[in-house]
Design a protein around this motif. Structure first.
Motif, PDB file in Angstrom:
ATOM      1  N   MET A 118       0.855  -1.177   0.000  1.00 16.74           N
ATOM      2  CA  MET A 118       0.000   0.000   0.000  1.00 16.74           C
ATOM      3  C   MET A 118       0.898   1.235   0.000  1.00 16.74           C
ATOM      4  O   MET A 118       1.732   1.395   0.870  1.00 16.74           O
ATOM      5  N   ASN A 142      -1.240   1.509   8.767  1.00 16.00           N
ATOM      6  CA  ASN A 142      -0.069   2.052   8.087  1.00 16.00           C
ATOM      7  C   ASN A 142       0.183   3.509   8.470  1.00 16.00           C
ATOM      8  O   ASN A 142       1.330   3.931   8.613  1.00 16.00           O
ATOM      9  N   GLU A 168      -6.345  -1.509   7.437  1.00 17.35           N
ATOM     10  CA  GLU A 168      -4.938  -1.585   7.009  1.00 17.35           C
ATOM     11  C   GLU A 168      -4.371  -0.187   6.771  1.00 17.35           C
ATOM     12  O   GLU A 168      -3.236   0.106   7.141  1.00 17.35           O
ATOM     13  N   PHE A 169      -5.170   0.695   6.186  1.00 10.96           N
ATOM     14  CA  PHE A 169      -4.766   2.079   5.950  1.00 10.96           C
ATOM     15  C   PHE A 169      -4.479   2.788   7.278  1.00 10.96           C
ATOM     16  O   PHE A 169      -3.449   3.446   7.434  1.00 10.96           O
ATOM     17  N   ILE A 192      -4.588   7.341  -0.172  1.00  9.18           N
ATOM     18  CA  ILE A 192      -4.325   6.186  -1.019  1.00  9.18           C
ATOM     19  C   ILE A 192      -5.362   6.212  -2.137  1.00  9.18           C
ATOM     20  O   ILE A 192      -6.465   6.723  -1.961  1.00  9.18           O
ATOM     21  N   THR A 245      -7.625   3.897  -4.612  1.00  7.32           N
ATOM     22  CA  THR A 245      -8.177   2.553  -4.786  1.00  7.32           C
ATOM     23  C   THR A 245      -8.976   2.512  -6.091  1.00  7.32           C
ATOM     24  O   THR A 245      -9.102   3.531  -6.776  1.00  7.32           O
ATOM     25  N   LEU A 274      -9.541  -2.844   4.130  1.00  9.21           N
ATOM     26  CA  LEU A 274      -8.669  -1.828   3.548  1.00  9.21           C
ATOM     27  C   LEU A 274      -8.579  -0.621   4.469  1.00  9.21           C
ATOM     28  O   LEU A 274      -7.489  -0.085   4.694  1.00  9.21           O
TER      29      LEU A 274
END
Length: 93
Positions: free
Chosen positions: A1, A54, A50-51, A14, A16, A47
Motif C-alpha cells: 500500500m 499504516n 490496514e490504511f 491512497i 483505490t 482496507l
C-alpha cells in the motif's frame, strides 16, 4: 500500500479502484491529531483498517503521539489495544 502524505491538504491518501481514501490530520507539537476519515464510496473495512495501521506506523517512525478525534479512529483504538501506547499520557479511550 502506497500512502501519500499530502502536506498541503494535511491528509494521508491512497488511491483505490473506487477512488481516493484519505485521513485528514493536524500536527501540533509532537502530536498527530487524526481529525477525519474520508472513504468516499469505498466500503472495504479491511482496507480501511490496514490504511489506519499504516498511518499509525508512519506516526511511530516520526516518533509522534496520536490523538484520535474522529469516531472511526476512536473505535479503531478501542478494538486494537496494541496501539494504545501511541496515545499521549492522560488520554484514555
Amino acid at each position: 500500500m502506497e500512502i501519500k502524505d499530502n502536506e498541503l491538504l494535511r491528509q494521508f491518501e491512497i488511491i483505490t479502484e473506487t477512488g481516493l481514501v484519505a485521513i485528514e490530520y493536524s500536527s501540533q507539537d509532537r502530536k498527530l491529531f487524526l481529525t477525519k476519515f474520508c472513504a468516499n464510496n469505498n466500503e472495504n473495512e479491511e482496507l480501511h483498517n490496514e490504511f489506519i495501521q499504516n498511518v499509525l506506523g508512519i506516526a511511530v517512525e516520526r516518533k509522534l503521539k496520536v490523538v484520535p478525534t474522529h469516531a472511526r479512529f476512536i473505535s479503531f483504538f478501542r478494538k486494537n489495544r496494541k496501539y494504545r501506547e501511541l496515545l499521549p499520557p492522560g488520554l484514555m479511550i
